[in-house]
Design a protein around this motif. Sequence first.
Motif, PDB file in Angstrom:
ATOM      1  N   GLU A   1       9.967  16.697 -13.217  1.00 61.64           N
ATOM      2  CA  GLU A   1       9.277  15.920 -14.235  1.00 61.64           C
ATOM      3  C   GLU A   1       9.525  14.426 -14.035  1.00 61.64           C
ATOM      4  OE1 GLU A   1       9.205  15.510 -19.115  1.00 61.64           O
ATOM      5  OE2 GLU A   1      10.084  17.282 -18.164  1.00 61.64           O
ATOM      6  N   ARG A   2      10.757  14.080 -13.686  1.00 61.87           N
ATOM      7  CA  ARG A   2      11.078  12.682 -13.444  1.00 61.87           C
ATOM      8  C   ARG A   2      10.294  12.141 -12.250  1.00 61.87           C
ATOM      9  NH1 ARG A   2      15.059   9.063 -14.783  1.00 61.87           N
ATOM     10  NH2 ARG A   2      15.633   7.565 -13.174  1.00 61.87           N
ATOM     11  N   ALA A   3      10.171  12.958 -11.199  1.00 61.02           N
ATOM     12  CA  ALA A   3       9.396  12.535 -10.027  1.00 61.02           C
ATOM     13  C   ALA A   3       7.933  12.326 -10.392  1.00 61.02           C
ATOM     14  CB  ALA A   3       9.528  13.573  -8.912  1.00 61.02           C
ATOM     15  N   ALA A   4       7.405  13.184 -11.268  1.00 64.35           N
ATOM     16  CA  ALA A   4       6.013  13.017 -11.709  1.00 64.35           C
ATOM     17  C   ALA A   4       5.850  11.724 -12.505  1.00 64.35           C
ATOM     18  CB  ALA A   4       5.592  14.216 -12.554  1.00 64.35           C
ATOM     19  N   HIS A   5       6.852  11.402 -13.340  1.00 60.25           N
ATOM     20  CA  HIS A   5       6.801  10.143 -14.088  1.00 60.25           C
ATOM     21  C   HIS A   5       6.785   8.946 -13.136  1.00 60.25           C
ATOM     22  CE1 HIS A   5       8.842  12.163 -17.824  1.00 60.25           C
ATOM     23  NE2 HIS A   5       7.638  12.622 -17.587  1.00 60.25           N
ATOM     24  N   GLN A   6       7.680   8.988 -12.146  1.00 61.12           N
ATOM     25  CA  GLN A   6       7.755   7.873 -11.200  1.00 61.12           C
ATOM     26  C   GLN A   6       6.450   7.729 -10.423  1.00 61.12           C
ATOM     27  OE1 GLN A   6      10.172   5.799 -11.152  1.00 61.12           O
ATOM     28  NE2 GLN A   6      11.842   6.855 -12.183  1.00 61.12           N
ATOM     29  N   ALA A   7       5.837   8.858 -10.069  1.00 62.19           N
ATOM     30  CA  ALA A   7       4.566   8.801  -9.334  1.00 62.19           C
ATOM     31  C   ALA A   7       3.470   8.181 -10.194  1.00 62.19           C
ATOM     32  CB  ALA A   7       4.161  10.209  -8.882  1.00 62.19           C
ATOM     33  N   THR A   8       3.476   8.512 -11.486  1.00 61.15           N
ATOM     34  CA  THR A   8       2.493   7.921 -12.400  1.00 61.15           C
ATOM     35  C   THR A   8       2.666   6.404 -12.477  1.00 61.15           C
ATOM     36  OG1 THR A   8       2.460   9.946 -13.728  1.00 61.15           O
ATOM     37  CG2 THR A   8       1.629   7.942 -14.765  1.00 61.15           C
ATOM     38  N   ILE A   9       3.927   5.964 -12.621  1.00 63.68           N
ATOM     39  CA  ILE A   9       4.205   4.536 -12.703  1.00 63.68           C
ATOM     40  C   ILE A   9       3.772   3.834 -11.416  1.00 63.68           C
ATOM     41  CG2 ILE A   9       6.029   2.806 -12.944  1.00 63.68           C
ATOM     42  CD1 ILE A   9       5.512   4.391 -15.486  1.00 63.68           C
ATOM     43  N   ARG A  10       4.126   4.429 -10.267  1.00 62.25           N
ATOM     44  CA  ARG A  10       3.773   3.806  -8.978  1.00 62.25           C
ATOM     45  C   ARG A  10       2.272   3.663  -8.826  1.00 62.25           C
ATOM     46  NH1 ARG A  10       7.947   7.016  -6.872  1.00 62.25           N
ATOM     47  NH2 ARG A  10       6.416   8.567  -6.220  1.00 62.25           N
ATOM     48  N   ALA A  11       1.540   4.690  -9.221  1.00 62.74           N
ATOM     49  CA  ALA A  11       0.080   4.641  -9.076  1.00 62.74           C
ATOM     50  C   ALA A  11      -0.522   3.526  -9.925  1.00 62.74           C
ATOM     51  CB  ALA A  11      -0.518   5.997  -9.468  1.00 62.74           C
ATOM     52  N   LEU A  12      -0.036   3.372 -11.150  1.00 66.56           N
ATOM     53  CA  LEU A  12      -0.568   2.320 -12.020  1.00 66.56           C
ATOM     54  C   LEU A  12      -0.219   0.939 -11.486  1.00 66.56           C
ATOM     55  CD1 LEU A  12       0.228   3.888 -15.517  1.00 66.56           C
ATOM     56  CD2 LEU A  12      -2.036   3.546 -14.517  1.00 66.56           C
ATOM     57  N   VAL A  13       1.023   0.764 -11.014  1.00 62.17           N
ATOM     58  CA  VAL A  13       1.437  -0.544 -10.495  1.00 62.17           C
ATOM     59  C   VAL A  13       0.649  -0.896  -9.237  1.00 62.17           C
ATOM     60  CG1 VAL A  13       3.372  -1.801  -9.465  1.00 62.17           C
ATOM     61  CG2 VAL A  13       3.719  -0.470 -11.534  1.00 62.17           C
ATOM     62  N   GLN A  14       0.459   0.078  -8.359  1.00 66.66           N
ATOM     63  CA  GLN A  14      -0.313  -0.185  -7.139  1.00 66.66           C
ATOM     64  C   GLN A  14      -1.734  -0.584  -7.474  1.00 66.66           C
ATOM     65  OE1 GLN A  14       0.135   3.372  -4.840  1.00 66.66           O
ATOM     66  NE2 GLN A  14       2.229   2.878  -4.187  1.00 66.66           N
ATOM     67  N   ALA A  15      -2.309   0.044  -8.492  1.00 68.22           N
ATOM     68  CA  ALA A  15      -3.675  -0.319  -8.891  1.00 68.22           C
ATOM     69  C   ALA A  15      -3.733  -1.767  -9.369  1.00 68.22           C
ATOM     70  CB  ALA A  15      -4.158   0.631  -9.987  1.00 68.22           C
ATOM     71  N   VAL A  16      -2.728  -2.193 -10.152  1.00 71.25           N
ATOM     72  CA  VAL A  16      -2.694  -3.583 -10.622  1.00 71.25           C
ATOM     73  C   VAL A  16      -2.498  -4.530  -9.447  1.00 71.25           C
ATOM     74  CG1 VAL A  16      -1.469  -5.247 -12.063  1.00 71.25           C
ATOM     75  CG2 VAL A  16      -1.847  -2.924 -12.900  1.00 71.25           C
ATOM     76  N   ASP A  17      -1.599  -4.194  -8.525  1.00 72.19           N
ATOM     77  CA  ASP A  17      -1.338  -5.072  -7.377  1.00 72.19           C
ATOM     78  C   ASP A  17      -2.569  -5.240  -6.500  1.00 72.19           C
ATOM     79  OD1 ASP A  17       1.210  -5.515  -8.186  1.00 72.19           O
ATOM     80  OD2 ASP A  17       2.177  -4.210  -6.734  1.00 72.19           O
ATOM     81  N   ILE A  18      -3.330  -4.166  -6.350  1.00 73.29           N
ATOM     82  CA  ILE A  18      -4.552  -4.251  -5.545  1.00 73.29           C
ATOM     83  C   ILE A  18      -5.582  -5.153  -6.234  1.00 73.29           C
ATOM     84  CG2 ILE A  18      -6.547  -2.923  -4.736  1.00 73.29           C
ATOM     85  CD1 ILE A  18      -4.583  -0.599  -4.229  1.00 73.29           C
TER      86      ILE A  18
END
Length: 455
Positions: free
Chosen positions: A236-253
């Motif tokens: 579950e923690r890994a899924a949370h981290q993946a969600t955060i990474r995806a959102l941050v990458q979208a903002v950075d792009i």
Amino acid sequence: MKVIPPAARVYIGCALLAAGACVLPALRPGTPWGTTALLAALYALCELPARCPLVRRALGGSAPVGTGSSYPVLLAAALLLPPAAAALAALPGSLLARVEESPAGPRRAWRAAAAALSVWAAAHASGALGGPAALVHGADAPVLPYALLPAGAAALVFCLVLTALDGGVRAVADGPSSRAARRGLLGPALAPHVVHGLAGLMMAVLWRSAYGPVAALFVLLPMYISCWVFGQYHRERAAHQATIRALVQAVDIKDRYTRGHSERVGHASVLIARELGMPEDRLDVVRFAGILHDVGKLGVPTRVLRKDGPLTPEERRVIELHPEYGHEIVRGIGFLGEARTAILHHHERMDGSGYPYGLRGEQIPEFARMVAVADAFDAMTSHRSYSRARPVPVAVAELERCAGTHFDPRMVDAFVRALDRHGWRPSVTADETPPDGNVPPPRGADAPAPSKERG
């Protein structure tokens, strides 16, 4: 499918030959076949649910437990059996265990060889310290004071051998300079193996008691369930981290001018929270708040975010909607908790002149006040395409000047103390740095009002 290099295949072949040599003496007369067969079947039974599609489907598609959840059975075998028989008991379960990556055959063979060699070495360590005799001692005297030393030695040797074998195969497969080979594997593995060793000792004690092998299941079952719960937590923690990474990458792009800004704001927010003595269980939420504070920029037109000239009043109003956009984006993500209000209110100011709702003072959520300080500081100390970075002392002086009007003085003081203790490494976040003497007019709302910089 990841190809296993030829050198790694040779390494695995050598490990299999060594494991075969360790198991071979078990074929001679005198092997306690009843105990060996029961432990081998029990170990295999622990590994089978992970391969059963019906069980995985019932658990939402995840394996019931991770690798190592049934190691207490192997450590009990190291205490109860001769070394060769203990190694033999490890083979069926290891060969039946679920393998995540292909090719499954070599990986399963490697796991069986590593388990057999490790438990063989553990049984030798236990035997050298009188482990089997200590277990039989229980008829007339307490077992545990005498059995703790051999059980601890067995767990330690099991951990050392297994870690050395894993490190070796990683070094051969990825090269000796690989990060996986260089990084220490022993530290993270030691504590779980000590716990497995104690559980294995309890199993062995009950196995030799008047209650027999069935009583040993009362140790294994809670251990198995706790490993499953622990594995679920990490998934579950890994899924949370993946969600955060995806959102941050979208903002950075979308906003290349602030690349890396989110991670640094998350780090600075945690520095403030830790300086204030915030409990560890809330630090992750603080970090999420800092990392995702600008996720609402996904709703802002790209042409506005990337504009090099001064913003028009209309464009500024559009950008000032990003906290509300961000709150809408993350509103349904339950694990963010208080971070959601920080995303909505990180541009509020203590004097009520902020946005989106003009909150003042204690009306502003605590996490939002932390993120506001971290956000402004990183905006001032980072190079952007439209402004140069300020030195850290200058940025700190600006925060202190605006404490009480724009920022919570308590948060500013905590951040200054944290900077004195840990320092700060400013970073370039734009694709290019503006040349000296040619800085475009500053814009945006991440820094204090007089500077008007955008993050």
